[in-house]
Scaffold this motif. Structure first.
Motif, mmCIF file in Angstrom:
data_model
loop_
_atom_site.group_PDB
_atom_site.id
_atom_site.type_symbol
_atom_site.label_atom_id
_atom_site.label_comp_id
_atom_site.label_asym_id
_atom_site.label_seq_id
_atom_site.Cartn_x
_atom_site.Cartn_y
_atom_site.Cartn_z
ATOM 1 N N GLY A 9 0.799 -1.228 0.000
ATOM 2 C CA GLY A 9 0.000 0.000 0.000
ATOM 3 C C GLY A 9 0.831 1.277 0.000
ATOM 4 O O GLY A 9 2.027 1.261 -0.306
ATOM 5 N N ASN A 52 -0.157 3.758 -4.285
ATOM 6 C CA ASN A 52 -0.524 4.759 -3.281
ATOM 7 C C ASN A 52 -2.009 5.061 -3.342
ATOM 8 O O ASN A 52 -2.495 5.926 -2.602
ATOM 9 C CB ASN A 52 0.282 6.048 -3.516
ATOM 10 C CG ASN A 52 1.770 5.826 -3.276
ATOM 11 O OD1 ASN A 52 2.147 5.048 -2.404
ATOM 12 N ND2 ASN A 52 2.608 6.481 -4.052
ATOM 13 N N HIS A 53 -2.729 4.353 -4.213
ATOM 14 C CA HIS A 53 -4.131 4.689 -4.489
ATOM 15 C C HIS A 53 -5.065 3.548 -4.073
ATOM 16 O O HIS A 53 -4.924 2.421 -4.545
ATOM 17 C CB HIS A 53 -4.299 5.022 -5.974
ATOM 18 C CG HIS A 53 -3.371 6.113 -6.395
ATOM 19 N ND1 HIS A 53 -3.642 7.444 -6.157
ATOM 20 C CD2 HIS A 53 -2.138 6.062 -6.963
ATOM 21 C CE1 HIS A 53 -2.619 8.170 -6.593
ATOM 22 N NE2 HIS A 53 -1.688 7.359 -7.082
ATOM 23 N N GLU A 54 -5.997 3.881 -3.222
ATOM 24 C CA GLU A 54 -6.924 2.889 -2.678
ATOM 25 C C GLU A 54 -7.664 2.137 -3.789
ATOM 26 O O GLU A 54 -7.789 0.910 -3.750
ATOM 27 C CB GLU A 54 -7.914 3.634 -1.774
ATOM 28 C CG GLU A 54 -8.818 2.769 -0.947
ATOM 29 C CD GLU A 54 -9.732 3.631 -0.072
ATOM 30 O OE1 GLU A 54 -9.979 4.822 -0.412
ATOM 31 O OE2 GLU A 54 -10.204 3.108 0.946
ATOM 32 N N ALA A 75 -1.317 -3.266 3.613
ATOM 33 C CA ALA A 75 -2.155 -2.142 3.177
ATOM 34 C C ALA A 75 -1.673 -0.816 3.750
ATOM 35 O O ALA A 75 -2.294 0.227 3.506
ATOM 36 C CB ALA A 75 -3.603 -2.395 3.560
ATOM 37 N N PHE A 78 -3.852 2.381 4.976
ATOM 38 C CA PHE A 78 -5.238 1.981 4.648
ATOM 39 C C PHE A 78 -5.759 0.902 5.596
ATOM 40 O O PHE A 78 -6.968 0.759 5.779
ATOM 41 C CB PHE A 78 -5.326 1.457 3.213
ATOM 42 C CG PHE A 78 -5.177 2.512 2.141
ATOM 43 C CD1 PHE A 78 -5.653 3.796 2.332
ATOM 44 C CD2 PHE A 78 -4.588 2.194 0.924
ATOM 45 C CE1 PHE A 78 -5.520 4.764 1.332
ATOM 46 C CE2 PHE A 78 -4.460 3.145 -0.078
ATOM 47 C CZ PHE A 78 -4.926 4.443 0.121
ATOM 48 N N THR A 79 -4.825 0.123 6.159
ATOM 49 C CA THR A 79 -5.195 -0.928 7.120
ATOM 50 C C THR A 79 -6.161 -0.425 8.183
ATOM 51 O O THR A 79 -7.061 -1.131 8.612
ATOM 52 C CB THR A 79 -3.918 -1.394 7.881
ATOM 53 O OG1 THR A 79 -2.950 -1.784 6.941
ATOM 54 C CG2 THR A 79 -4.222 -2.500 8.879
ATOM 55 N N TYR A 81 -8.266 2.162 8.250
ATOM 56 C CA TYR A 81 -9.559 2.835 8.006
ATOM 57 C C TYR A 81 -10.242 2.508 6.680
ATOM 58 O O TYR A 81 -11.343 3.014 6.452
ATOM 59 C CB TYR A 81 -9.395 4.359 8.124
ATOM 60 C CG TYR A 81 -8.525 4.965 7.034
ATOM 61 C CD1 TYR A 81 -7.156 5.062 7.193
ATOM 62 C CD2 TYR A 81 -9.096 5.410 5.848
ATOM 63 C CE1 TYR A 81 -6.357 5.610 6.206
ATOM 64 C CE2 TYR A 81 -8.300 5.957 4.847
ATOM 65 C CZ TYR A 81 -6.938 6.054 5.025
ATOM 66 O OH TYR A 81 -6.157 6.579 4.038
ATOM 67 N N SER A 82 -9.641 1.689 5.810
ATOM 68 C CA SER A 82 -10.260 1.531 4.491
ATOM 69 C C SER A 82 -11.341 0.446 4.470
ATOM 70 O O SER A 82 -11.047 -0.750 4.340
ATOM 71 C CB SER A 82 -9.229 1.220 3.411
ATOM 72 O OG SER A 82 -9.920 0.966 2.196
ATOM 73 N N LEU A 85 -11.316 -1.398 1.048
ATOM 74 C CA LEU A 85 -10.416 -2.559 0.934
ATOM 75 C C LEU A 85 -10.970 -3.748 1.711
ATOM 76 O O LEU A 85 -10.901 -4.890 1.256
ATOM 77 C CB LEU A 85 -9.004 -2.194 1.408
ATOM 78 C CG LEU A 85 -8.229 -1.293 0.442
ATOM 79 C CD1 LEU A 85 -6.954 -0.773 1.092
ATOM 80 C CD2 LEU A 85 -7.899 -2.033 -0.850
#
Ligand code: CA2
Length: 145
Positions: A9, A52-54, A75, A78-79, A81-82, A85
């Motif tokens: 990520g 770098n892009h979700e 991730a 992003f781990t 809060y995404s 994903l």
């Protein structure tokens, strides 16, 4: 031949250039080379993607369906809060092993939560770049048992 997708990520392209006290001195290329060497030794196919892009990572997870047997996924931020994903992982039937280089549990409180962990097969953290190798060894073991 079993195939593995390794997803990295945001900001992991900077590995080895900053914050070596937290993330060590290996670069992302070093990690990918180590994983590739071990995968080849055991006859596994392995592909890599850093983004770098979700949305790019969501697309990669969706497209892994039917193509890959396992995903090793760091991730990064992003781990924590995404939900996009998390939903992508839950939507595909490809098992995901969540990895982190640092021990997220002994860092800031916001890193203690992973929104991905409940939909992941398992989580490995705190072993430095060996977290990735441990994930690959777990996959090799599972494929043979
Ligand atoms: O420990 C890990 O592997 C992390 O996933 C790394 C993420 C962090 O947000 C997670 O909480 C834990 C950060 C990756 C940023 O990587 C950098 C590498 C070098 C220099 C700066 C950032």
């Amino acid at each position: 031949m079993a195939k593995i997708l390794v997803l990295h990520g945001p900001n992991l392209n900077l590995l080895g250039t900053r914050e070596p006290e937290i993330y060590g001195s290996a670069t992302l290329d070093d990690i990918n080379h180590m994983l590739k060497a071990r995968a080849e030794e055991t006859g596994l196919g392995i592909d890599f993607l850093q983004s770098n892009h979700e949305g790019v990572l969501v697309d990669a997870i969706q497209q892994a369906r039917g193509k890959y047997d396992y995903i090793i996924f760091n991730a990064a931020a992003f781990t924590h809060y995404s939900i996009a994903l998390r939903d992508a992982i839950a939507a595909v039937d490809v098992p995901v092993i969540e990895v982190h280089i640092s021990n997220v549990h002994k860092r800031e409180e916001f890193r203690h939560q992973s929104v991905l962990a409940p939909v992941a097969l398992g989580q490995i953290c705190g072993l430095g770049v060996a977290s990735y190798l441990a994930a690959l060894e777990a996959i090799i073991y599972r494929l043979n048992h």
